[in-house]
Design a protein around this motif. Sequence first.
Motif, PDB file in Angstrom:
ATOM      1  N   ARG A 388       0.826  -1.211   0.000  1.00  0.00           N
ATOM      2  CA  ARG A 388       0.000   0.000   0.000  1.00  0.00           C
ATOM      3  C   ARG A 388       0.863   1.267   0.000  1.00  0.00           C
ATOM      4  O   ARG A 388       0.647   2.177  -0.809  1.00  0.00           O
ATOM      5  N   LYS A 389       1.852   1.333   0.899  1.00  0.00           N
ATOM      6  CA  LYS A 389       2.704   2.526   0.961  1.00  0.00           C
ATOM      7  C   LYS A 389       3.503   2.705  -0.325  1.00  0.00           C
ATOM      8  O   LYS A 389       3.639   3.826  -0.837  1.00  0.00           O
ATOM      9  N   THR A 390       4.032   1.591  -0.854  1.00  0.00           N
ATOM     10  CA  THR A 390       4.823   1.676  -2.082  1.00  0.00           C
ATOM     11  C   THR A 390       3.988   2.200  -3.233  1.00  0.00           C
ATOM     12  O   THR A 390       4.407   3.105  -3.966  1.00  0.00           O
ATOM     13  N   GLN A 391       2.786   1.636  -3.408  1.00  0.00           N
ATOM     14  CA  GLN A 391       1.915   2.048  -4.503  1.00  0.00           C
ATOM     15  C   GLN A 391       1.524   3.518  -4.360  1.00  0.00           C
ATOM     16  O   GLN A 391       1.591   4.285  -5.334  1.00  0.00           O
ATOM     17  N   ALA A 392       1.140   3.920  -3.161  1.00  0.00           N
ATOM     18  CA  ALA A 392       0.683   5.296  -2.947  1.00  0.00           C
ATOM     19  C   ALA A 392       1.815   6.306  -3.169  1.00  0.00           C
ATOM     20  O   ALA A 392       1.647   7.314  -3.863  1.00  0.00           O
ATOM     21  N   VAL A 393       2.983   6.030  -2.589  1.00  0.00           N
ATOM     22  CA  VAL A 393       4.102   6.979  -2.684  1.00  0.00           C
ATOM     23  C   VAL A 393       4.584   7.114  -4.127  1.00  0.00           C
ATOM     24  O   VAL A 393       4.871   8.229  -4.603  1.00  0.00           O
ATOM     25  N   LEU A 394       4.679   5.998  -4.852  1.00  0.00           N
ATOM     26  CA  LEU A 394       5.148   6.052  -6.235  1.00  0.00           C
ATOM     27  C   LEU A 394       4.194   6.857  -7.119  1.00  0.00           C
ATOM     28  O   LEU A 394       4.627   7.636  -7.978  1.00  0.00           O
ATOM     29  N   LEU A 395       2.896   6.689  -6.909  1.00  0.00           N
ATOM     30  CA  LEU A 395       1.933   7.465  -7.693  1.00  0.00           C
ATOM     31  C   LEU A 395       2.013   8.947  -7.348  1.00  0.00           C
ATOM     32  O   LEU A 395       1.956   9.807  -8.236  1.00  0.00           O
ATOM     33  N   PRO A 487      -2.489  11.038 -11.124  1.00  0.00           N
ATOM     34  CA  PRO A 487      -1.869  10.084 -10.193  1.00  0.00           C
ATOM     35  C   PRO A 487      -1.843  10.562  -8.749  1.00  0.00           C
ATOM     36  O   PRO A 487      -1.777   9.738  -7.832  1.00  0.00           O
ATOM     37  N   MET A 488      -1.894  11.871  -8.532  1.00  0.00           N
ATOM     38  CA  MET A 488      -1.984  12.366  -7.156  1.00  0.00           C
ATOM     39  C   MET A 488      -3.274  11.888  -6.503  1.00  0.00           C
ATOM     40  O   MET A 488      -3.284  11.438  -5.352  1.00  0.00           O
ATOM     41  N   VAL A 489      -4.366  11.966  -7.259  1.00  0.00           N
ATOM     42  CA  VAL A 489      -5.655  11.470  -6.748  1.00  0.00           C
ATOM     43  C   VAL A 489      -5.586   9.966  -6.525  1.00  0.00           C
ATOM     44  O   VAL A 489      -6.042   9.445  -5.491  1.00  0.00           O
ATOM     45  N   GLY A 490      -5.021   9.228  -7.497  1.00  0.00           N
ATOM     46  CA  GLY A 490      -4.909   7.780  -7.354  1.00  0.00           C
ATOM     47  C   GLY A 490      -4.061   7.381  -6.164  1.00  0.00           C
ATOM     48  O   GLY A 490      -4.384   6.418  -5.452  1.00  0.00           O
ATOM     49  N   GLY A 491      -2.958   8.103  -5.925  1.00  0.00           N
ATOM     50  CA  GLY A 491      -2.111   7.789  -4.786  1.00  0.00           C
ATOM     51  C   GLY A 491      -2.815   7.985  -3.461  1.00  0.00           C
ATOM     52  O   GLY A 491      -2.652   7.185  -2.529  1.00  0.00           O
ATOM     53  N   LEU A 492      -3.627   9.042  -3.351  1.00  0.00           N
ATOM     54  CA  LEU A 492      -4.382   9.281  -2.120  1.00  0.00           C
ATOM     55  C   LEU A 492      -5.441   8.198  -1.904  1.00  0.00           C
ATOM     56  O   LEU A 492      -5.685   7.769  -0.772  1.00  0.00           O
ATOM     57  N   LEU A 493      -6.057   7.731  -2.982  1.00  0.00           N
ATOM     58  CA  LEU A 493      -7.066   6.676  -2.852  1.00  0.00           C
ATOM     59  C   LEU A 493      -6.453   5.365  -2.383  1.00  0.00           C
ATOM     60  O   LEU A 493      -7.117   4.562  -1.707  1.00  0.00           O
ATOM     61  N   CYS A 494      -5.189   5.119  -2.716  1.00  0.00           N
ATOM     62  CA  CYS A 494      -4.536   3.862  -2.318  1.00  0.00           C
ATOM     63  C   CYS A 494      -4.447   3.720  -0.803  1.00  0.00           C
ATOM     64  O   CYS A 494      -4.326   2.600  -0.287  1.00  0.00           O
ATOM     65  N   VAL A 495      -4.486   4.847  -0.091  1.00  0.00           N
ATOM     66  CA  VAL A 495      -4.428   4.791   1.371  1.00  0.00           C
ATOM     67  C   VAL A 495      -5.617   4.012   1.933  1.00  0.00           C
ATOM     68  O   VAL A 495      -5.536   3.422   3.020  1.00  0.00           O
ATOM     69  N   LEU A 496      -6.725   3.979   1.204  1.00  0.00           N
ATOM     70  CA  LEU A 496      -7.929   3.291   1.669  1.00  0.00           C
ATOM     71  C   LEU A 496      -7.869   1.785   1.466  1.00  0.00           C
ATOM     72  O   LEU A 496      -8.749   1.056   1.938  1.00  0.00           O
ATOM     73  N   LEU A 497      -6.857   1.290   0.766  1.00  0.00           N
ATOM     74  CA  LEU A 497      -6.749  -0.146   0.492  1.00  0.00           C
ATOM     75  C   LEU A 497      -6.121  -0.883   1.668  1.00  0.00           C
ATOM     76  O   LEU A 497      -5.347  -0.306   2.430  1.00  0.00           O
ATOM     77  N   PRO A 498      -6.415  -2.174   1.819  1.00  0.00           N
ATOM     78  CA  PRO A 498      -5.770  -2.970   2.876  1.00  0.00           C
ATOM     79  C   PRO A 498      -4.349  -3.354   2.474  1.00  0.00           C
ATOM     80  O   PRO A 498      -4.021  -3.424   1.293  1.00  0.00           O
ATOM     81  N   GLU A 499      -3.504  -3.591   3.448  1.00  0.00           N
ATOM     82  CA  GLU A 499      -2.141  -4.070   3.193  1.00  0.00           C
ATOM     83  C   GLU A 499      -2.160  -5.593   3.021  1.00  0.00           C
ATOM     84  O   GLU A 499      -2.854  -6.290   3.763  1.00  0.00           O
ATOM     85  N   ALA A 516      -7.201  -8.467   3.635  1.00  0.00           N
ATOM     86  CA  ALA A 516      -6.195  -8.630   4.672  1.00  0.00           C
ATOM     87  C   ALA A 516      -6.831  -9.045   5.983  1.00  0.00           C
ATOM     88  O   ALA A 516      -6.317  -9.895   6.710  1.00  0.00           O
ATOM     89  N   GLU A 517      -8.012  -8.454   6.300  1.00  0.00           N
ATOM     90  CA  GLU A 517      -8.700  -8.802   7.534  1.00  0.00           C
ATOM     91  C   GLU A 517      -9.218 -10.222   7.465  1.00  0.00           C
ATOM     92  O   GLU A 517      -9.202 -10.958   8.449  1.00  0.00           O
ATOM     93  N   VAL A 518      -9.682 -10.634   6.281  1.00  0.00           N
ATOM     94  CA  VAL A 518     -10.169 -11.994   6.123  1.00  0.00           C
ATOM     95  C   VAL A 518      -9.057 -12.981   6.412  1.00  0.00           C
ATOM     96  O   VAL A 518      -9.226 -13.981   7.095  1.00  0.00           O
TER      97      VAL A 518
END
Length: 548
Positions: A388-395, A487-499, A516-518
Amino acid sequence: MSDVGEILKAVGDFGPFQQWLVLITLFPCLSVAFHQFCQLFMVAHVPHHCDTSWIRNISPNLTEEEQLNLTLPRDADGEYEQCSMYSPVDWDLSSIVAYGLNATEKCSSGWVYPSGQPPSLLTEFDLVCDRKNLNDISQSVYMLGLFLGTVIFGPLSDRIGRRPVVLISVFLQGLFGVGIAFVPHFYVYMAFRCVVGASVTGISMTILALATEWVGVSSRPEAVLFSHCCFAIGQILLAGLSYGIRNWRLLEIAGSAPIFAFFFCIQVLPESARWLVTKGRIEEAKKVLQKAAATNKRTIPPGLLEQLTPEKQTKSGSALDLFRKKHLQKVTLIMSCTWFVNSLVYYGLSLNVTNFGLDIYLTQLAFGAVEIPARVGCIFTLQWFGRRKTQAVLLLLSGLVCLIIAGIPEDQPVATTVLAITGKFTASASFSTSYVYTAELFPTVVRQTGVGLCLMSARVAGIMAPLIHLLGQYHRAIPMAIFGSAPMVGGLLCVLLPETRGTDLLDDTGGSCPPAEVCENANSSSENEHVKAKDGGQDNEYTKTTQF
C-alpha cells in the motif's frame, strides 16, 4: 485425485525447462517495446511550407528565395508561415512585384520539405498543419488495438490454449508489422497499427500466463521481472535502431521481421500443463510433464502421475461479485483507478519524448535504461515498506514530477528531461507494483476477472493519453497538469486499500471485510479450528489454511 500442483513440485519450480521457457518468451518482449514507441521516431519534425509552384507558370526563372518572398506571408518572428500562403492570381510578374499579394489561404497544393531528408510518416503523409493531429490520433488507435487484444485474446487463450494464442499473436504482429512498411495511405497505416496493438496484448498477456502456470510460486516474481526488464531493454534497442535507420519503412521492417524467428521455437514451446488438465486432456498433460521432468533431470513418481485426473468443476466468481460485495467493490474501484492513472502518466511521459527539448534518441535511451532499476528496485520496496505505501508513494511522486514539469519554462530542456526521466522511473516502478498488489487483493475465484478489468482501465487511459497531448495547442502546461493531478488522486485513494504483505491469498470472495482482515481472521481461527479425519483407526488433525 492427484493435484497438478503436486506434480509440478516434483518436476521442479524453476529448473532448466522453466528457464528455457522464460528465455524463449523474452524474445517477443523486445518487439513489444518496439511497436509501443516506434512511431515517435517516424514523425520527426522538419521545416516545411506551402507548395507555391503556381508562380513558376508565370515566371519560371525565379530563384527559390524570390518565389517564397512573393508567395508566402511571414509570422511575427519574420519566418515564413508554414500553413498558409498568398492566394494564387493570374497577374503577370511585374504586377505581383509592384502591388504585392494580400489575400491568404491554407495550403491548397501540398507542402514542400527540405531535400535530402529520409522518408518519414510526416513527409510522406503530410502530417502537418491541419493534419498534424493525425499523429496523436493514430497513437490512440494503436492503444485501442491494445484494448481489443485484451478483450479478444484473453478469453481465446482460455478456450484454445496458451500456445496457439502466442503463435497466432506472433504471426499477426509479424505480418501486419511488416505490412505497415508498404501501406499506401495513412488510414491504412492506422488500421494495421490497430491489429499490431491487439497482437502485442495477445503476446504479453498469454506469455505471462504461460510462464506463471509453469514456474513455481517462489520464482514467479523473477520470471515476471525478467519480462519487464526485457521490455526496458527493447526500448534501449529501439533508440539505437531508430538512430541508425532514419527511413521509416525500413525501420518498420527491421523492427517487425525478426519476430518470425520465433517460429523456430514452435517445437520447444510447451502448452500449459494446468490448462491441459482443466480441459481434460490428461494424456497430453502427462507427456509435457514428463518432458519437463526429464529436462530438469527429475523423476515423477509413477503413482503420482497415474492419479492425475481432470479437475472437478468448481464454482467460479463473476464480474458481478466484484461489485456485489462491499470490500471487493472498494478494491475494484480503487485499483481500476490506480491502473488508469498509472497508465495515463506512464504513456503521457513516454509518448512525449519528442517535446522535452533534448535529442530524442538520447532521451529514449535514458527512458529505457531507467526502467531496469525501477522495476528491480520495487521488489525490495514491496518487502520493506509493504504494497500500500509503495503504490501510494510512487503514484504521488509521479504526479508531483509532472506538475513540476508543467511549471518549468520551455527554454529549460535539461531540467525538463531530467524530471521526465525521474517521472518515468516512478511510473515504471508503480506499474510493477500494481501487478503484484492487484493479484494479492482479489480472491482466486475472481482474480483473473479483477486483473482483466484493471488492465482494461489501463488501456482506456492509454487511448486517452495521446489525445490529451492535443490540448497542448491551447497551452503547453495543460497536458502535464492533467498527467500530474490524476496520479496524485490515485495515490491518495490507495491509502484506503488494505495491506497484503505477509498475508495469505484469498480463494473465495469471503464476507464483508477486506482481504487482509479476512486472512488475519482465517489464520487466527485456524489455530483453534481442527478437522478430524479417520486414517487407520486414528484421528489425524490438520489445520485449515488458504493457499494459492
